[in-house]
Design an enzyme around this catalytic site. Structure first.
Site, short mmCIF file in Angstrom:
data_model
loop_
_atom_site.label_atom_id
_atom_site.label_comp_id
_atom_site.label_asym_id
_atom_site.label_seq_id
_atom_site.Cartn_x
_atom_site.Cartn_y
_atom_site.Cartn_z
N ASP A 55 1.04 -7.64 2.20
CA ASP A 55 1.33 -6.09 2.04
C ASP A 55 2.75 -5.72 1.69
OD1 ASP A 55 0.95 -3.56 1.76
OD2 ASP A 55 -0.75 -3.62 3.36
N SER A 62 3.92 2.41 8.24
CA SER A 62 3.68 1.42 7.34
C SER A 62 4.81 1.03 6.41
CB SER A 62 2.66 1.71 6.28
OG SER A 62 1.47 1.78 6.80
N HIS A 90 0.86 -1.26 0.04
CA HIS A 90 -0.08 0.06 0.07
C HIS A 90 0.78 1.24 0.02
CE1 HIS A 90 0.03 -0.10 4.64
NE2 HIS A 90 -0.09 0.97 4.67
#
Ligand code: ARG
Length: 720
Positions: free
Chosen positions: A227, A655, A91
């Site tokens: 991810d 992230s 992402h």
């Protein structure tokens, strides 16, 4: 008994350090944390992580930013090879992957792997920062501050000494520097980074794996998502940062992380290093109310509408689906966050916790005359600032979310100045050519991911929402025009916008540029809307500025008081996009009564969740084949671990951060938090808050067996 209970409650709830809370400053680890980290199992030293004299783990930690605002790190990553190979989340790479995608080469749908370095794809505009060193400069900044300064004078004095400090530290070097306030302006730190500008896409699984579970699973455990995406940092041949050039060479990092294929067990030590964006742990009950009733509520309401329209238009064509994939994902991310955060804050009674802290603070202040003079009116000031501001803060959120929901008017207004230059007789033809080139470039960028119908629909719906919800004196002029000329018919306005505005398509825009007519520009509906958006924005900021200033001062004094009240506590500052470390353990949890969540998920769970093709739970055929073969060695035997959870303290911006074991090896990449503790940015919940991580074994297995990218496997140092 009641008093005792209150004391125990306060001790448990608020001011006292809680296990594993804290996004710690690297230069303070030795003094604040390393003993506890070693007690918890960490086998290395503070110098192995961060030292001004020798390379360390921090040299492998990367903050991803964008040109123009490189210090606002949108994500984190870590170096995993001697050739600058960078691991981050899918992402985090999403925007880049999408920008290289088209209906013909759909890297979002199919994944992308560079089997040779020549095939790696450049991403101008993305920056990668690596910390060189940091320094506490509080004393130098405080030396120019006086108690009787107004907040404006104070801000100016800080700015000026900060630029001096940065200049001294960076002059004649390749470094970039920033002085960041900590503890709401009570301390200041200088951060010096090397900022690389050539960051190329190396690999990404298909989004059916990289975003498996989509919005349904977002912010949730148990999770089954691959991810991750991979990039590579390039430098000039001499190793210095340089913009993209084919002559650039892969970065030779001072340190890179060995990648563990050994896996994790419950209660293993785990630490995470990265660039958390922002937290608000010191906020008061008044601030909390504002977050819940204004920021979260309004954001959720407006985005529900926005996502519905985007979704309907995306369903109509594959092209629109690709164009709006990234916009939709980022809108949906904090849409769900807002909703879940309010739910968690209610469930966990966070407001009561805040009130208990405020009560303790008030008691402490009232016990001493000196404290009363310094802090006596702090909480009342904060409360009043929020009350005075409430209309404006609601309008501001509506402005950002609703008036800022469609895009074309913002583009129109931003291009306006340059378009006017094209009409200006005093500007030379040569200069005009230059302006045109730059306009063409920004137009190409803008229209690549723009759909006329979709944006016009957003206009009609979201401008109407603003109109219906915000007081008359805070309406932008364009709404007055819609009221008058269109009798409040926003649909009709949107139809005219589509028909008449030269900004509604790239062709119309380019044609206008060839024959600019500035009288026409002033009457262009998109331009009018953009201009009035910015005017409203300026008006609103002017209103809220005074209150914000009071608030900033109140918060600064409140935090100063809290720290004075608990001088023994090791305090961690709020996240602010600077590099931090959090340590804790791999840990299962109980989300609700009678429910137990294990600390890891496996590939079998991906198949359990499988849903229809094209949906959020699609499983690619190739993954199913590999699953049927159960060929996991050396990354697993009977099963393959996909994700795991730790009790580390992270937030947005983290992230992609490296999850690191007791030996300094990479065991995962952090990619999410859990909804039950979505309150965490405001109040850390040690029993509930979990960080959701991609297991490096799943990453290695995908690169090796799914993608067959042996070139990448060979680059890494894999610990078996
Ligand atoms: N919630 C994650 C974060 O803010 C992003 C997860 C992206 N995945 C998704 N399905 N939208 O870091």
């Amino acid at each position: 008994m009641k008093n005792l209970l209150i004391i125990v409650f306060v001790l448990l709830s608020g001011v006292v350090a809680r296990a594993d809370e804290g996004m710690w400053l690297l230069s303070k680890l030795k003094e604040q944390n390393i003993d506890e980290m070693q007690r918890m199992g960490f086998k290395l030293t503070a110098e192995d992580i961060y030292s001004v004299n020798q390379p360390g783990i921090k040299d492998a930690i990367v903050g991803l930013g964008r040109e123009g605002r490189p210090f606002r790190h949108f994500c984190s990553g870590e170096l995993i090879s001697p050739q600058g190979l960078l691991l981050t989340n899918h992402h985090c790479g999403f925007d880049a992957i999408q920008s290289h995608s088209s209906v013909e080469h759909n890297y979002l749908a199919d994944g992308f792997w560079a089997y040779k370095m020549e095939d790696e794809l450049a991403n101008p505009g993305i920056t990668a920062s690596i910390l060189e060193r940091m320094e506490d400069v509080t004393d130098r900044v405080n030396a120019v501050l006086r108690d009787d300064m107004s907040e404006t004078e104070r801000a100016a004095a800080i700015d000026s000494v900060a630029s001096k400090i940065v200049k001294e530290a960076t002059e004649g070097t390749v470094l970039s520097g920033q002085v960041q306030a900590m503890f709401e302006g009570n301390q200041f730190f200088l951060f010096l980074y090397t900022i690389y500008k050539d960051v190329r896409l190396v690999g990404a699984p298909p989004q059916s794996m990289g975003k498996f579970g989509g919005d349904t699973d977002n912010w949730m455990w148990p999770r089954h998502t691959a991810d991750f995406s991979m990039f590579r940092i390039y430098t000039a041949p001499d190793g210095s940062p340089a913009a993209y050039s084919k002559d650039n060479v892969p970065l030779k990092p001072k340190h890179y992380l060995p990648v563990s294929a050994k896996g994790v067990k419950d209660n293993d030590f785990a630490m995470i290093m990265g660039f958390p964006g922002s937290t608000d742990r010191f906020t008061t009950s008044f601030g909390l109310e504002n977050t819940m009733n204004t920021t979260n509520d309004i954001r959720y309401k407006v985005r529900t509408e926005k996502l519905k329209i985007m979704g309907e238009e995306m369903a109509k064509s594959p092209k629109t689906r690709i164009q709006y994939a990234s916009k939709h994902a980022s809108c949906a991310n904090y849409w769900k966050y807002s909703f879940e955060q309010n739910k968690a804050l209610n469930n966990l009674k966070t407001k009561e916790n805040k009130i208990a802290i405020e009560q303790e603070f008030t008691n402490w202040v009232n016990a001493d005359a000196g404290r009363k003079t310094k802090y006596g009116d702090v909480l009342a000031t904060i409360q009043k600032a929020y009350a005075d501001m409430s209309n404006y803060s609601a309008a501001t959120v509506y402005l950002q979310e609703a008036l800022g929901g469609p895009e074309v008017h913002l583009f129109a207004y931003r291009s306006g100045k340059k378009l006017k230059d094209l009409c200006d007789k005093n500007i030379s033809a040569e200069k005009k050519e230059e302006i045109k080139k730059s306009l063409q470039a920004s137009a190409a960028d803008f229209y690549k991911d723009f759909n006329t119908e979709l944006d016009a629909r957003l206009f009609a719906a979201l401008f109407k929402l603003y109109h219906d919800q915000v007081a008359g004196d805070l309406q932008p002029e364009v709404i007055a025009l819609i009221d008058k000329k269109y009798k409040g018919d926003f649909e009709k306005f949107a139809q005219d916008l589509k028909k008449q505005s030269v900004f509604m398509s790239e062709e119309a825009f380019n044609a206008f540029m060839e024959k600019p007519d500035c009288k026409k520009l002033e009457k262009d509906l998109a331009y009018i809307a953009g201009k009035s958006y910015f005017e409203t924005w300026i008006k609103l900021s002017a209103y809220s500025n005074e209150m914000n200033t009071k608030l900033a001062k109140g918060n600064r004094l409140f935090v100063r008081g809290l720290m004075e009240m608990n001088p023994e506590k090791a305090w961690a500052p709020n996240a602010n996009s600077t590099i931090r470390l959090t340590y804790g353990k791999v840990r299962s949890y109980k989300p609700r009564d009678a429910v137990f969540y294990d600390y890891y998920t496996t590939l079998a769970g991906v198949l359990e969740k499988e849903g229809p093709k094209g949906g959020e739970f699609e499983v690619p055929a190739k993954l199913k084949e590999l699953y049927a073969k159960k060929d996991y060695a050396p990354y697993g035997d009977d099963y393959l671990v996909v994700n795991f959870i730790t009790d580390n303290d992270i937030t947005g911006g983290n992230s992609g951060s490296g999850v690191i074991n007791a030996n300094g090896e990479l065991i995962g990449a952090a990619f999410d938090g859990n909804s039950e503790a979505m309150s965490g940015d405001i109040d850390f919940e040690e029993n509930l808050q979990r960080c959701i991580n991609l297991d490096t074994r799943y990453m290695l297995w995908i690169v090796d067996k799914f993608a067959g990218a042996k070139n990448l496997i060979d680059e890494m140092t894999i610990v078996k």
